[in-house]
Write a protein that holds these residues in place. Structure first.
Motif, mmCIF file in Angstrom:
data_model
loop_
_atom_site.group_PDB
_atom_site.id
_atom_site.type_symbol
_atom_site.label_atom_id
_atom_site.label_comp_id
_atom_site.label_asym_id
_atom_site.label_seq_id
_atom_site.Cartn_x
_atom_site.Cartn_y
_atom_site.Cartn_z
ATOM 1 N N SER A 185 0.938 -1.158 -0.114
ATOM 2 C CA SER A 185 -0.028 0.110 -0.109
ATOM 3 C C SER A 185 0.825 1.078 0.098
ATOM 4 O O SER A 185 2.074 1.240 0.508
ATOM 5 C CB SER A 185 -0.806 0.165 1.231
ATOM 6 N N GLN A 186 0.480 2.293 -0.644
ATOM 7 C CA GLN A 186 1.102 3.546 -0.484
ATOM 8 C C GLN A 186 0.353 4.547 -0.172
ATOM 9 O O GLN A 186 -0.874 4.745 -0.159
ATOM 10 C CB GLN A 186 2.012 3.846 -2.010
ATOM 11 N N LYS A 187 0.958 5.890 0.206
ATOM 12 C CA LYS A 187 0.300 7.127 -0.008
ATOM 13 C C LYS A 187 1.425 8.341 -0.100
ATOM 14 O O LYS A 187 2.560 8.161 -0.203
ATOM 15 C CB LYS A 187 -0.176 7.571 1.675
ATOM 16 N N TRP B 233 -0.706 14.254 3.821
ATOM 17 C CA TRP B 233 -0.357 13.152 3.194
ATOM 18 C C TRP B 233 -1.687 12.434 2.916
ATOM 19 O O TRP B 233 -2.976 12.560 3.511
ATOM 20 C CB TRP B 233 0.159 11.888 4.104
ATOM 21 N N LYS C 295 -4.750 9.315 1.979
ATOM 22 C CA LYS C 295 -4.921 8.111 2.764
ATOM 23 C C LYS C 295 -4.177 7.093 2.321
ATOM 24 O O LYS C 295 -3.598 6.889 0.857
ATOM 25 C CB LYS C 295 -6.393 7.852 2.753
ATOM 26 N N TRP C 296 -3.813 5.852 3.042
ATOM 27 C CA TRP C 296 -3.583 4.558 2.407
ATOM 28 C C TRP C 296 -4.203 4.259 1.131
ATOM 29 O O TRP C 296 -5.301 4.134 1.059
ATOM 30 C CB TRP C 296 -3.135 3.468 3.345
ATOM 31 N N SER C 297 -3.420 3.929 0.118
ATOM 32 C CA SER C 297 -4.186 3.265 -1.039
ATOM 33 C C SER C 297 -4.751 1.806 -0.769
ATOM 34 O O SER C 297 -4.393 1.336 0.087
ATOM 35 C CB SER C 297 -3.009 3.110 -2.150
ATOM 36 N N GLN D 64 5.646 -5.541 9.352
ATOM 37 C CA GLN D 64 5.427 -4.833 8.340
ATOM 38 C C GLN D 64 6.836 -3.975 7.915
ATOM 39 O O GLN D 64 7.489 -3.717 8.935
ATOM 40 C CB GLN D 64 4.529 -3.575 8.653
ATOM 41 N N TYR E 30 8.147 -0.280 6.214
ATOM 42 C CA TYR E 30 7.617 1.223 6.074
ATOM 43 C C TYR E 30 8.899 1.548 5.358
ATOM 44 O O TYR E 30 9.889 1.569 5.968
ATOM 45 C CB TYR E 30 7.224 1.897 7.105
ATOM 46 N N GLU F 126 9.843 5.484 3.859
ATOM 47 C CA GLU F 126 9.213 6.887 3.617
ATOM 48 C C GLU F 126 10.303 7.704 3.120
ATOM 49 O O GLU F 126 11.320 7.819 3.564
ATOM 50 C CB GLU F 126 8.964 7.249 5.113
ATOM 51 N N TRP G 29 5.502 4.030 1.600
ATOM 52 C CA TRP G 29 4.682 2.712 1.194
ATOM 53 C C TRP G 29 5.163 1.718 2.289
ATOM 54 O O TRP G 29 6.113 1.645 2.791
ATOM 55 C CB TRP G 29 4.955 2.117 -0.273
#
Length: 135
Positions: free
Chosen positions: A37-39, A48, A50-52, A116, A118, A120, A126
């Motif tokens: 997922s990405q933003k 930012w 929202k998360w995709s 997870q 991340y 950035e 993502w």
């Protein structure tokens, strides 16, 4: 013991010590990223997105603390050099925050936490959901 057997024993011991020393120093972890997922950062609103939506994926990810590199085998291979690493002890888990430089020379922050990963940058972030696998 015969001289031949002593040489074989010594060779075996040297090989065992070498392999053990290598294993201790590499600190390699391998993961399979199974969701992504990405933003995106909007310069105009200074916020930012929202998360995709989560996208299923299968990527191999190697975190090698011995060599200070992270490799993500996505469509385009992502290679990161770890510049600084901070280990944060939490109540139920450990988090690793790593300042990295990618192959193009851009700085990023990578956080490995709670299965997870991340990644950035200044304007893009993502995340991969992870499963750790044996080396």
């Amino acid at each position: 013991l015969t001289l031949y057997k002593m040489k074989r024993l010594l060779l075996f011991l040297m090989l065992f010590i070498t392999i053990s020393a290598y294993a201790i120093n590499t600190h390699q972890h391998m993961y399979i990223g199974y969701a992504y997922s990405q933003k995106i950062y909007n310069e105009n609103t200074k916020t930012w997105s929202k998360w995709s939506s989560i996208v299923p994926t299968t990527v191999k990810i190697i975190v090698d603390y011995g060599e200070n590199i992270i490799i993500i085998f996505s469509n385009k291979i992502q290679l990161y050099k770890i510049i600084d690493k901070e280990t944060i002890l939490l109540k139920d888990d450990i988090s690793y925050k790593m300042t990295v430089v990618d192959i193009e020379g851009d700085n990023a922050l990578i956080t490995l936490y709670n299965k997870q990963l991340y990644i950035e940058y200044v304007n893009l972030m993502w995340v991969y959901n992870l499963k750790q696998i044996a080396l």
